[in-house]
Scaffold this motif. Structure first.
Motif, PDB file in Angstrom:
ATOM      1  N   TYR A   1      14.447  -6.817  41.712  1.00  0.00           N
ATOM      2  CA  TYR A   1      13.893  -7.583  40.586  1.00  0.00           C
ATOM      3  C   TYR A   1      14.318  -6.940  39.257  1.00  0.00           C
ATOM      4  CZ  TYR A   1      11.118  -9.614  44.304  1.00  0.00           C
ATOM      5  OH  TYR A   1      10.730 -10.241  45.460  1.00  0.00           O
ATOM      6  N   ASN A   2      14.912  -7.776  38.393  1.00  0.00           N
ATOM      7  CA  ASN A   2      15.431  -7.244  37.126  1.00  0.00           C
ATOM      8  C   ASN A   2      15.660  -8.357  36.112  1.00  0.00           C
ATOM      9  OD1 ASN A   2      18.316  -8.294  37.408  1.00  0.00           O
ATOM     10  ND2 ASN A   2      18.103  -7.074  39.280  1.00  0.00           N
ATOM     11  N   PHE A   3      15.877  -7.931  34.871  1.00  0.00           N
ATOM     12  CA  PHE A   3      16.366  -8.807  33.807  1.00  0.00           C
ATOM     13  C   PHE A   3      17.870  -8.554  33.693  1.00  0.00           C
ATOM     14  CE2 PHE A   3      11.940  -8.682  32.899  1.00  0.00           C
ATOM     15  CZ  PHE A   3      11.623  -9.777  32.100  1.00  0.00           C
ATOM     16  N   SER A   4      18.652  -9.588  33.662  1.00  0.00           N
ATOM     17  CA  SER A   4      20.088  -9.411  33.444  1.00  0.00           C
ATOM     18  C   SER A   4      20.317  -8.905  32.025  1.00  0.00           C
ATOM     19  CB  SER A   4      20.839 -10.736  33.636  1.00  0.00           C
ATOM     20  OG  SER A   4      20.677 -11.215  34.952  1.00  0.00           O
ATOM     21  N   ASP A   5      21.418  -8.205  31.819  1.00  0.00           N
ATOM     22  CA  ASP A   5      21.785  -7.805  30.457  1.00  0.00           C
ATOM     23  C   ASP A   5      22.135  -9.058  29.662  1.00  0.00           C
ATOM     24  OD1 ASP A   5      21.478  -5.118  31.147  1.00  0.00           O
ATOM     25  OD2 ASP A   5      23.572  -4.935  31.775  1.00  0.00           O
ATOM     26  N   TYR A   6      21.702  -9.096  28.419  1.00  0.00           N
ATOM     27  CA  TYR A   6      21.958 -10.259  27.564  1.00  0.00           C
ATOM     28  C   TYR A   6      23.450 -10.601  27.564  1.00  0.00           C
ATOM     29  CZ  TYR A   6      21.849 -13.380  23.533  1.00  0.00           C
ATOM     30  OH  TYR A   6      21.976 -14.473  22.704  1.00  0.00           O
ATOM     31  N   SER A   7      23.757 -11.888  27.612  1.00  0.00           N
ATOM     32  CA  SER A   7      25.156 -12.322  27.693  1.00  0.00           C
ATOM     33  C   SER A   7      25.535 -13.149  26.463  1.00  0.00           C
ATOM     34  CB  SER A   7      25.385 -13.152  28.961  1.00  0.00           C
ATOM     35  OG  SER A   7      24.441 -14.216  29.038  1.00  0.00           O
ATOM     36  N   PRO A   8      26.128 -12.511  25.444  1.00  0.00           N
ATOM     37  CA  PRO A   8      26.558 -13.271  24.257  1.00  0.00           C
ATOM     38  C   PRO A   8      27.701 -14.210  24.600  1.00  0.00           C
ATOM     39  CG  PRO A   8      27.353 -11.014  24.147  1.00  0.00           C
ATOM     40  CD  PRO A   8      26.442 -11.075  25.328  1.00  0.00           C
ATOM     41  N   ALA A   9      27.896 -15.210  23.772  1.00  0.00           N
ATOM     42  CA  ALA A   9      28.914 -16.226  24.039  1.00  0.00           C
ATOM     43  C   ALA A   9      30.329 -15.653  23.959  1.00  0.00           C
ATOM     44  CB  ALA A   9      28.766 -17.379  23.050  1.00  0.00           C
ATOM     45  N   THR A  10      30.518 -14.608  23.126  1.00  0.00           N
ATOM     46  CA  THR A  10      31.837 -13.982  22.976  1.00  0.00           C
ATOM     47  C   THR A  10      31.681 -12.472  23.101  1.00  0.00           C
ATOM     48  OG1 THR A  10      31.666 -13.734  20.575  1.00  0.00           O
ATOM     49  CG2 THR A  10      32.516 -15.832  21.396  1.00  0.00           C
ATOM     50  N   SER A  11      32.732 -11.740  22.787  1.00  0.00           N
ATOM     51  CA  SER A  11      32.685 -10.285  22.865  1.00  0.00           C
ATOM     52  C   SER A  11      31.880  -9.667  21.732  1.00  0.00           C
ATOM     53  CB  SER A  11      34.103  -9.704  22.860  1.00  0.00           C
ATOM     54  OG  SER A  11      34.790 -10.089  21.676  1.00  0.00           O
ATOM     55  N   THR A  12      31.531 -10.470  20.740  1.00  0.00           N
ATOM     56  CA  THR A  12      30.688 -10.001  19.642  1.00  0.00           C
ATOM     57  C   THR A  12      29.256 -10.474  19.852  1.00  0.00           C
ATOM     58  OG1 THR A  12      31.245 -11.955  18.320  1.00  0.00           O
ATOM     59  CG2 THR A  12      32.595  -9.975  17.994  1.00  0.00           C
ATOM     60  N   PRO A  13      28.291  -9.834  19.223  1.00  0.00           N
ATOM     61  CA  PRO A  13      26.897 -10.257  19.383  1.00  0.00           C
ATOM     62  C   PRO A  13      26.669 -11.695  18.937  1.00  0.00           C
ATOM     63  CG  PRO A  13      27.027  -8.068  18.402  1.00  0.00           C
ATOM     64  CD  PRO A  13      28.423  -8.610  18.399  1.00  0.00           C
ATOM     65  N   ASP A  14      25.647 -12.320  19.518  1.00  0.00           N
ATOM     66  CA  ASP A  14      25.231 -13.665  19.098  1.00  0.00           C
ATOM     67  C   ASP A  14      24.401 -13.566  17.825  1.00  0.00           C
ATOM     68  OD1 ASP A  14      26.420 -14.990  21.191  1.00  0.00           O
ATOM     69  OD2 ASP A  14      24.585 -15.149  22.390  1.00  0.00           O
ATOM     70  N   TYR A  15      24.745 -14.369  16.823  1.00  0.00           N
ATOM     71  CA  TYR A  15      23.961 -14.352  15.590  1.00  0.00           C
ATOM     72  C   TYR A  15      22.510 -14.737  15.870  1.00  0.00           C
ATOM     73  CZ  TYR A  15      22.431 -15.272  10.833  1.00  0.00           C
ATOM     74  OH  TYR A  15      21.734 -15.257   9.643  1.00  0.00           O
ATOM     75  N   THR A  16      22.322 -15.755  16.691  1.00  0.00           N
ATOM     76  CA  THR A  16      20.981 -16.213  17.069  1.00  0.00           C
ATOM     77  C   THR A  16      20.751 -15.933  18.548  1.00  0.00           C
ATOM     78  OG1 THR A  16      21.074 -17.988  15.421  1.00  0.00           O
ATOM     79  CG2 THR A  16      19.425 -18.212  17.167  1.00  0.00           C
ATOM     80  N   TRP A  17      19.599 -15.392  18.871  1.00  0.00           N
ATOM     81  CA  TRP A  17      19.241 -15.159  20.271  1.00  0.00           C
ATOM     82  C   TRP A  17      19.293 -16.472  21.039  1.00  0.00           C
ATOM     83  CZ3 TRP A  17      17.915 -11.109  23.538  1.00  0.00           C
ATOM     84  CH2 TRP A  17      17.274 -11.449  24.738  1.00  0.00           C
ATOM     85  N   THR A  18      19.999 -16.482  22.162  1.00  0.00           N
ATOM     86  CA  THR A  18      20.132 -17.689  22.977  1.00  0.00           C
ATOM     87  C   THR A  18      19.344 -17.534  24.266  1.00  0.00           C
ATOM     88  OG1 THR A  18      22.365 -18.043  22.091  1.00  0.00           O
ATOM     89  CG2 THR A  18      21.777 -19.236  24.111  1.00  0.00           C
ATOM     90  N   SER A  19      18.538 -18.536  24.584  1.00  0.00           N
ATOM     91  CA  SER A  19      17.727 -18.476  25.803  1.00  0.00           C
ATOM     92  C   SER A  19      18.617 -18.439  27.040  1.00  0.00           C
ATOM     93  CB  SER A  19      16.796 -19.686  25.890  1.00  0.00           C
ATOM     94  OG  SER A  19      15.851 -19.669  24.841  1.00  0.00           O
ATOM     95  N   PRO A  20      18.231 -17.702  28.070  1.00  0.00           N
ATOM     96  CA  PRO A  20      19.028 -17.656  29.297  1.00  0.00           C
ATOM     97  C   PRO A  20      19.028 -18.992  30.017  1.00  0.00           C
ATOM     98  CG  PRO A  20      16.940 -16.512  29.589  1.00  0.00           C
ATOM     99  CD  PRO A  20      17.036 -16.845  28.147  1.00  0.00           C
ATOM    100  N   ALA A  21      19.997 -19.159  30.897  1.00  0.00           N
ATOM    101  CA  ALA A  21      20.076 -20.383  31.705  1.00  0.00           C
ATOM    102  C   ALA A  21      18.877 -20.470  32.638  1.00  0.00           C
ATOM    103  CB  ALA A  21      21.374 -20.383  32.505  1.00  0.00           C
ATOM    104  N   SER A  22      18.669 -21.638  33.207  1.00  0.00           N
ATOM    105  CA  SER A  22      17.548 -21.853  34.128  1.00  0.00           C
ATOM    106  C   SER A  22      17.592 -20.845  35.271  1.00  0.00           C
ATOM    107  CB  SER A  22      17.610 -23.276  34.678  1.00  0.00           C
ATOM    108  OG  SER A  22      16.560 -23.504  35.591  1.00  0.00           O
ATOM    109  N   SER A  23      16.431 -20.315  35.618  1.00  0.00           N
ATOM    110  CA  SER A  23      16.262 -19.335  36.696  1.00  0.00           C
ATOM    111  C   SER A  23      16.904 -17.985  36.383  1.00  0.00           C
ATOM    112  CB  SER A  23      16.810 -19.880  38.026  1.00  0.00           C
ATOM    113  OG  SER A  23      16.138 -21.066  38.386  1.00  0.00           O
ATOM    114  N   GLN A  24      17.112 -17.726  35.096  1.00  0.00           N
ATOM    115  CA  GLN A  24      17.659 -16.431  34.675  1.00  0.00           C
ATOM    116  C   GLN A  24      16.698 -15.758  33.685  1.00  0.00           C
ATOM    117  OE1 GLN A  24      20.572 -15.057  35.902  1.00  0.00           O
ATOM    118  NE2 GLN A  24      20.500 -16.829  37.278  1.00  0.00           N
TER     119      GLN A  24
END
Length: 225
Positions: free
Chosen positions: A111-134
């Motif tokens: 049981y864990n939280f996945s590491d945040y996954s930004p859309a590109t190699s740079t940080p996401d300006y706005t926090w993006t909610s994880p996909a369903s069941s993530q």
């Protein structure tokens, strides 16, 4: 005999007078013969080497629990802590951040939280909610001096990795086991130091998570440039 002695005395006096005439610097040197007063000056130097210190930050408890089944989609939990860095090093310091495990936040091997996954190699300006069941865990950095922010975490008001700003609660990234440079200061600090802020977020989009305390062991390291 008296005449010879008188002639010797006269010659000696003439010789001394000639010496004083042709070597006036000796007569006037510091500590040398003469009527004075004389003075001399020196420079006393004490070298001071550079050091660096970092305070012990408070552990972080996220703002509220996350329901184990339904999650908290659209309402990420938040946490914040600060480190104070002091250095007399004239070329400043760098600050790196890393997690001890991958993924960073977990209960156990299942049981864990996945590491945040930004859309590109740079940080996401706005926090993006994880996909369903993530479920995901991420962070951002807000230095005391905006200019000290590493380019990757700077923004232009809409995009990270460009511009010169550091908008509050923006530029979210994943905590990796590989140290990530988050601050680079090019000069010494004042005696009070620089207060460096790191913020964290967690969010579950209905991922099943077993009840318990999920922990991320985060290390921040300050090094002189």
């Amino acid at each position: 005999m008296k005449q010879v002695i008188s002639m010797f005395a006269i010659v000696s006096l003439l010789a001394m007078g000639g010496f004083m005439f042709f070597e006036p610097t000796l007569a006037g040197a510091a500590g040398g013969p003469g009527v004075g007063p004389y003075s001399d000056s020196i420079v006393t130097t004490q070298a001071v080497s550079s050091e660096i210190s970092i305070s012990a930050a408070a552990d972080v408890t996220m703002s509220s629990p996350i329901p184990s089944i339904t999650g908290n989609a659209g309402a990420p939990r938040t946490g914040v802590t600060t480190w104070t860095v002091i250095t007399g090093n004239t070329t400043g310091f760098t600050l790196t951040l890393n997690a001890s495990t991958s993924p960073a936040m977990k209960l156990d091997g299942t049981y864990n939280f996945s590491d945040y996954s930004p859309a590109t190699s740079t940080p996401d300006y706005t926090w993006t909610s994880p996909a369903s069941s993530q479920a995901e865990f991420g962070y951002t950095v807000e230095p005391a001096t905006v200019a000290d922010t590493i380019a990757k975490f700077k923004d232009n008001g809409t995009i990270c990795g460009t511009g010169s700003g550091n908008t509050v609660d923006s530029c979210w990234y994943n905590a990796s086991v590989t140290p990530e440079t988050i601050i680079n200061r090019s000069s010494d600090t004042l005696e009070a130091g620089e207060i460096e802020t790191v913020k964290f977020r967690t969010e579950s989009n209905a991922k099943y998570l077993r009840e318990g305390a999920y922990v991320a062991d985060i290390t921040v390291t300050a090094s002189q440039n």
